[in-house]
Each structure stands twice: as structure tokens, then as C-alpha cells.
Design an enzyme around this catalytic site. Structure first.
Site, PDB file in Angstrom:
ATOM      1  N   TYR A  83       0.853  -1.180   0.000  1.00 29.09           N
ATOM      2  CA  TYR A  83       0.000   0.000   0.000  1.00 29.09           C
ATOM      3  C   TYR A  83       0.897   1.240   0.000  1.00 29.09           C
ATOM      4  CZ  TYR A  83      -3.783  -3.159   1.465  1.00 29.09           C
ATOM      5  OH  TYR A  83      -4.712  -4.193   1.552  1.00 29.09           O
ATOM      6  N   PHE A 119     -13.410  -5.275   0.470  1.00 22.67           N
ATOM      7  CA  PHE A 119     -14.445  -4.679  -0.393  1.00 22.67           C
ATOM      8  C   PHE A 119     -15.862  -4.922   0.149  1.00 22.67           C
ATOM      9  CE2 PHE A 119     -11.426  -5.334  -4.243  1.00 22.67           C
ATOM     10  CZ  PHE A 119     -10.704  -4.203  -3.889  1.00 22.67           C
ATOM     11  N   PRO A 120     -16.110  -4.731   1.452  1.00 19.13           N
ATOM     12  CA  PRO A 120     -17.477  -4.914   1.958  1.00 19.13           C
ATOM     13  C   PRO A 120     -18.456  -3.895   1.389  1.00 19.13           C
ATOM     14  CG  PRO A 120     -16.115  -3.873   3.622  1.00 19.13           C
ATOM     15  CD  PRO A 120     -15.191  -4.288   2.516  1.00 19.13           C
ATOM     16  N   LEU A 121     -17.923  -2.792   0.879  1.00 18.46           N
ATOM     17  CA  LEU A 121     -18.780  -1.768   0.261  1.00 18.46           C
ATOM     18  C   LEU A 121     -18.668  -1.796  -1.255  1.00 18.46           C
ATOM     19  CD1 LEU A 121     -18.102   1.226   2.674  1.00 18.46           C
ATOM     20  CD2 LEU A 121     -19.938  -0.461   2.751  1.00 18.46           C
ATOM     21  N   GLY A 122     -18.148  -2.902  -1.810  1.00 17.77           N
ATOM     22  CA  GLY A 122     -17.910  -2.979  -3.245  1.00 17.77           C
ATOM     23  C   GLY A 122     -16.481  -2.600  -3.551  1.00 17.77           C
ATOM     24  N   PHE A 142     -12.144  -0.133  -6.964  1.00 19.04           N
ATOM     25  CA  PHE A 142     -11.594   0.092  -8.300  1.00 19.04           C
ATOM     26  C   PHE A 142     -12.627  -0.118  -9.406  1.00 19.04           C
ATOM     27  CE2 PHE A 142      -8.260  -1.630  -5.492  1.00 19.04           C
ATOM     28  CZ  PHE A 142      -7.441  -0.505  -5.420  1.00 19.04           C
ATOM     29  N   PRO A 176     -16.053   0.806 -11.627  1.00 18.65           N
ATOM     30  CA  PRO A 176     -16.762   2.036 -11.996  1.00 18.65           C
ATOM     31  C   PRO A 176     -18.171   2.125 -11.416  1.00 18.65           C
ATOM     32  CG  PRO A 176     -16.672   0.519 -13.857  1.00 18.65           C
ATOM     33  CD  PRO A 176     -15.793  -0.066 -12.784  1.00 18.65           C
ATOM     34  N   LEU A 200     -23.565  -0.064  -2.678  1.00 17.88           N
ATOM     35  CA  LEU A 200     -24.114   1.198  -2.185  1.00 17.88           C
ATOM     36  C   LEU A 200     -25.322   1.645  -2.987  1.00 17.88           C
ATOM     37  CD1 LEU A 200     -20.866   3.191  -1.325  1.00 17.88           C
ATOM     38  CD2 LEU A 200     -22.262   1.725   0.133  1.00 17.88           C
TER      39      LEU A 200
END
Length: 287
Positions: free
Chosen positions: A60, A214-217, A220, A222, A227
Site C-alpha cells: 500500500y 471490499f465490503p462496500l464494493g 476500483f 466504476p 451502495l
């Protein structure tokens, strides 16, 4: 595990909502942060609010997230579980590339220890790369066995307290459990992508912490089907919460061994993320 608000992570017992450091560096987790002082403030506020599990990685930045964590929090609270990962690298164009050979893993592990300023990490995830660089890989038994050898040796030497796995299939986990204890698994999982359900089921069965990324999608992608999900948006309106808070609460309630690591570079968003544990979702919520 001790109660519904905590879960075991190797020798640590941590709160079920931690912090992911991926968004602290610049866009795409590459380069310096947009606002250095804000990044430091986020980390310090997280610990002030009781966060005792921080997920990071040498890639990171690269190394930016680790250096920020050290600047903000070193010397670390005794109860703080620092978890990192090995198995990848970044090139000058910010591409995510595999670095999967045992020598790569060992070098990456030692770099994590050095940049974080610690002698031992709570856990380190072996991040397996799929053919597309994103999804779980097919099992390469010979390579995976050699990777496990490296991780087991690092644990036996005291460099890590526990071994984790990331981006894996259920077969990977079964092979690993035949060899050694696994303290956590970190796979993509959210209400729109439940392809890792078989892995989560085995983690529940074996009392292994499951840490969804990626619990919220995807950060990266589009479009964001999480959400933007109509039920999530409706419940958020009904409860006076944000869609992100409802999606996080849904994920937290999937299983008792789920540990959330939502990331942000904003103190306000951090405080929203940490406020999801007390959200009572509708009993008839069906997503």
C-alpha cells in the site's frame, strides 16, 4: 471469542470493527497521501475510539501506509493487533503484480516488520493471486505448499503470531488446515458478491476469523452494486443512516466470526464506520 462484539485473531481478542489502511496512501493505494496530517489524524482517532485491529500491507503505497501507521501510533498500544499481507508488489505504473515465491514472501515479511517498526506482527496474510490478478487462483499445490512452509517458518521464528490467507478458495483453506493453524482469512465478500460463501462457511465451522475486503464494493470498479442497492438505500433512509453504514452492518451480521476493516482517509467517515455495531437491521431484511 469472548462476546458478540469481539472475536479471536490468533492470540489477540479484537473488536469486530477494525480499520483498513489501504485508503491512506494516494489514489489507487499508490504514492503519498492527499493530506498527510489528515491520514495521521485518522489513525490516531481510530485508536482513541477503541480500534485494536489495523490491517495494512507493504504494497500500500508501497510502504506509505506502514510508514504512516508507525508515525502516528508507535510505540503501539499493547493490545493493538497489526495485520499485514505478503505475496504482491507494485510497479512504477501502480500495477498490482504477484510476488509469490517463498523468497518474495520472506523479503516482503521482513520489509513489513522494518517499516512498521515491530519485531512481530499479530498475523500476516498470504495473498494468493488469480490468473486475472483479482479473483482467487486455482490451486497450484506445489507452490502453495512451499508458501505455507515459509509462513510456518516465520511463525515458528516468532516473526508473526498467526498465519492468515487471502484471496483463496475453499480448497486452499482445506490444504492449509491439514498443515497448520490458520487464524484469519481475508477474501472479497459483500452483499453483491458472495462467491466466497463456501470459504466463509468453513471459517465458521473451524472458528477462524473471516475478514471481508471490499465490503462496500470494489474501490476500483466504476459501478457500485452495494451502495446503489435499492434495499440498502431504502433501509438507510428509514433508519437515518448512510448506505455505507447499512451495508457494513449487514456484513457484520452475516456471521459471528466476521471482522470488518473498513478503510477511509476521513475522520468523519471513520466515525461513521465505527458506529455501525449498534445498528438494528429490520428482522425481515432480505437481500
Amino acid at each position: 471469542m469472548s462476546d458478540s462484539t469481539t472475536y479471536s485473531l490468533g492470540p489477540f481478542t479484537v473488536g469486530r470493527i477494525g480499520f483498513g489502511a489501504m485508503q491512506l496512501p494516494g489514489p489507487g493505494a499508490f504514492g503519498p497521501p492527499r493530506d498527510h496530517d489528515q491520514a495521521i489524524a485518522v489513525l490516531r482517532r481510530a485508536v482513541e475510539l477503541g480500534v485494536d485491529h489495523i490491517d495494512t500491507a507493504q504494497i500500500y503505497g508501497p510502504k506509505v501506509a506502514n510508514e504512516l501507521i508507525r508515525e502516528a501510533l508507535h510505540p503501539y498500544p499493547q493490545n493493538l493487533a497489526l495485520v499485514s499481507k505478503v505475496g504482491g508488489r507494485r510497479d512504477d505504473q501502480a500495477n498490482w503484480l504477484p510476488a509469490q515465491e517463498p523468497d518474495d514472501l520472506r523479503r516482503d515479511l521482513e520489509e513489513n516488520l522494518r517499516t512498521l517498526g515491530v519485531e512481530r506482527l499479530a498475523a500476516v496474510n498470504l495473498r494468493v493471486f488469480g490468473a486475472d490478478g483479482v479473483g482467487p487462483a486455482e490451486v497450484n499445490r506445489d507452490l502453495f505448499e512451499r508458501q505455507l512452509d515459509t509462513m510456518i517458518a516465520a511463525r515458528d521464528e516468532g516473526l508473526i503470531a498467526g498465519i492468515g490467507l487471502s484471496n483463496i478458495s475453499r480448497e486452499h483453506l482445506e490444504i492449509a488446515l491439514d498443515r497448520t493453524e490458520i487464524v484469519c482469512v481475508q477474501n472479497a465478500y459483500n452483499l453483491a458478491d458472495r462467491t466466497s460463501q463456501p470459504v466463509l462457511d468453513l471459517c465458521v465451522e473451524r472458528d477462524i476469523a473471516f475478514v471481508p475486503f471490499f465490503p462496500l464494493g470494489s474501490a476500483f470498479a466504476p459501478d457500485n452494486p452495494v451502495l446503489g442497492h435499492p434495499t440498502i438505500r431504502r433501509v438507510a433512509t428509514d433508519l437515518g443512516r448512510t448506505p455505507a453504514q447499512i451495508a457494513l452492518a449487514w456484513t457484520l451480521n452475516v456471521a459471528p466470526n466476521v471482522l470488518l476493516i473498513p478503510g477511509t482517509s476521513s475522520v468523519a467517515h471513520l466515525e461513521e464506520n465505527l458506529a455501525v455495531a449498534d445498528i438494528e437491521l429490520p428482522a425481515d431484511l432480505d437481500i
